[in-house]
Enzyme design. Structure first.
Site, short mmCIF file in Angstrom:
data_model
loop_
_atom_site.label_atom_id
_atom_site.label_comp_id
_atom_site.label_asym_id
_atom_site.label_seq_id
_atom_site.Cartn_x
_atom_site.Cartn_y
_atom_site.Cartn_z
N ARG A 46 0.85 -1.21 0.00
CA ARG A 46 0.00 0.00 0.00
C ARG A 46 0.88 1.25 0.00
O ARG A 46 0.61 2.22 -0.71
CB ARG A 46 -0.93 0.00 1.24
CG ARG A 46 -1.97 -1.11 1.21
CD ARG A 46 -3.03 -0.92 2.29
NE ARG A 46 -2.55 -1.11 3.66
CZ ARG A 46 -2.56 -2.28 4.31
NH1 ARG A 46 -3.01 -3.37 3.72
NH2 ARG A 46 -2.13 -2.34 5.56
N LYS A 137 -12.01 14.89 5.20
CA LYS A 137 -13.16 14.41 4.43
C LYS A 137 -14.06 13.52 5.29
O LYS A 137 -13.56 12.75 6.12
CB LYS A 137 -12.69 13.59 3.22
CG LYS A 137 -13.84 12.98 2.41
CD LYS A 137 -13.36 12.02 1.34
CE LYS A 137 -13.89 10.62 1.62
NZ LYS A 137 -13.59 9.67 0.52
N GLU A 178 -19.09 15.63 2.06
CA GLU A 178 -19.41 14.70 0.96
C GLU A 178 -20.69 13.92 1.23
O GLU A 178 -20.67 12.86 1.86
CB GLU A 178 -18.24 13.72 0.72
CG GLU A 178 -18.55 12.73 -0.40
CD GLU A 178 -17.42 11.74 -0.70
OE1 GLU A 178 -16.48 11.64 0.11
OE2 GLU A 178 -17.50 11.06 -1.74
N LYS A 220 -18.27 18.09 -1.81
CA LYS A 220 -17.93 16.97 -2.70
C LYS A 220 -19.21 16.19 -3.01
O LYS A 220 -19.58 15.26 -2.28
CB LYS A 220 -16.88 16.07 -2.04
CG LYS A 220 -16.52 14.83 -2.84
CD LYS A 220 -15.21 14.22 -2.40
CE LYS A 220 -14.96 12.91 -3.12
NZ LYS A 220 -13.59 12.42 -2.94
P1 13P Z 1 -14.56 7.85 -6.23
O1 13P Z 1 -14.10 8.98 -7.13
O2 13P Z 1 -13.93 6.53 -6.56
O3 13P Z 1 -16.05 7.81 -6.08
O4 13P Z 1 -13.97 8.17 -4.79
C1 13P Z 1 -14.04 9.44 -4.32
C2 13P Z 1 -14.18 9.40 -2.87
O5 13P Z 1 -13.38 9.92 -2.14
C3 13P Z 1 -15.38 8.75 -2.31
O6 13P Z 1 -15.49 9.03 -0.96
#
Ligand code: 13P
Length: 341
Positions: A46, A137, A178, A220
């Site tokens: 990773r 996030k 998000e 987001k």
């Molecule tokens: P994806 O662009 O693969 O949807 O992932 C973005 C992300 O951070 C989802 O939480």
């Protein structure tokens, strides 16, 4: 809290021609990605994989404004001992951290989820700041299906997002908010718009109640898009027009920038959609990307866990970063993809 500084970071995260690399896959999710390319998900693998991306100077310096990290990565060192966070900073990019702790079933709401992780968040945020994180996030998940989403699910998740965002700001960390409406179902684009508008309006109401400063956050969202199993796929232009209209209905102009998730779109679709929105122009906020899969699928495939493929992996990553950087300016063209191939 210094709101000017939060605003500066939020604007840097969504600066013209740049977007965010979401490299914050949890251990479970990265294992799924590695399984698909036949790589064992060890701590070293990773690290090597993520180090490969963070050392891609062309992408990182020109197109990647910030990187969302998973807890493991923010403490990790590169093979030569340099902290991965330092590599990101040296590239002129901003380190960020995913702070939610995933989802749990929401009581009395079959098939719906609540994102958890608020309990110790006030104690964790200062440590992440000290380690270099300037943004965070938190992802809420809203599924569309028969009889769902419920208001219980939408409002509870919006409240958690808002409480997270307020805690971030008092700790001088820009929250990425998000609320993801999934594209897994068989719904059409108009159903996606209907649900996403409800979710966004509720989210901004809760942000207001929690006194979150909109100038110091980044949204987001998902795009307005038909579900993967829908018989009615929307065109690129329809996705762009309906997404921009939906966001104008719901997102105050005080928000400096919006960075989309890719959510299972193909690499090129995610790029084409973003580009078409920016070609519409005249928008109150910056519109860019915060992609996970749409930035990483190609480099993962090219790398396939082999040291001798690092250069190929970096080329693939640089290409997608460049294409999305152009899309963030509305300057992408489909034939740029073919030229590279
Ligand atoms: P994806 O662009 O693969 O949807 O992932 C973005 C992300 O951070 C989802 O939480």
């Amino acid at each position: 809290m210094n709101l000017d500084d939060l605003n500066k970071v939020a604007r840097a995260m969504t600066a013209p021609g740049k977007g965010i690399l979401a490299a914050d896959e949890s251990s479970g999710t990265i294992k799924k990605r590695f399984d698909a390319i036949g790589v064992e998900s060890t701590e070293d693998n990773r690290r090597d994989y993520r180090e490969m991306m963070f050392r891609t100077a062309e992408a990182m310096k020109n197109h990647i404004s910030g990187v969302i990290l998973y807890d493991e990565t923010i403490w990790q060192k590169a093979k030569d001992g340099t902290p991965l966070v330092k590599i990101i900073e040296q590239m002129g990019s901003i380190p960020g951290i995913k702070v939610d702790e995933g989802t749990k079933p929401l009581p009395f709401c079959p098939g719906e989820l609540i994102t958890v992780g608020l309990d110790k968040l006030a104690d964790r945020l200062p440590k992440y700041y000290e380690q270099g994180a300037r943004f965070a996030k938190w992802r809420a998940v809203i599924d569309i299906g028969a009889g769902i989403p419920s208001y219980t699910c939408i409002s509870t998740n919006a409240n958690a997002l808002a409480r997270y965002a307020a805690l971030c700001q008092v700790n001088q960390i820009v929250p990425i908010v998000e609320p993801e409406v999934l594209m897994d179902g068989d719904h059409d684009i108009d159903r996606c718009v209907e649900v996403t508008e409800f979710v966004l309006k509720e989210t901004f109401q809760q942000l207001y109640y929690q006194r979150v400063k909109l100038e110091g956050m980044v949204l987001k969202p998902n795009m307005a898009i038909a579900g993967k199993k829908s018989a009615k796929k929307a065109s690129v232009q329809e996705v762009a027009e309906k997404t921009v209209k939906m966001l104008k209905e719901c997102v105050p102009a005080a928000v400096p920038g919006i960075a989309f998730l890719s959510g299972g779109q193909s690499d090129e679709e995610a790029t084409a959609h973003l580009d078409a929105m920016n070609k519409i122009g005249n928008l109150p906020w910056a519109l860019t990307f915060s992609y996970g899969r749409a930035l990483q699928a190609a480099p993962q495939k090219a790398w396939a866990g082999k040291a001798e493929n690092v250069a190929a992996g970096q080329r693939a990553f640089a290409h997608r970063a460049k294409m999305n950087g152009l899309a963030a300016l509305g300057k992408w063209q489909a034939d740029l993809e073919k030229k590279a191939a």
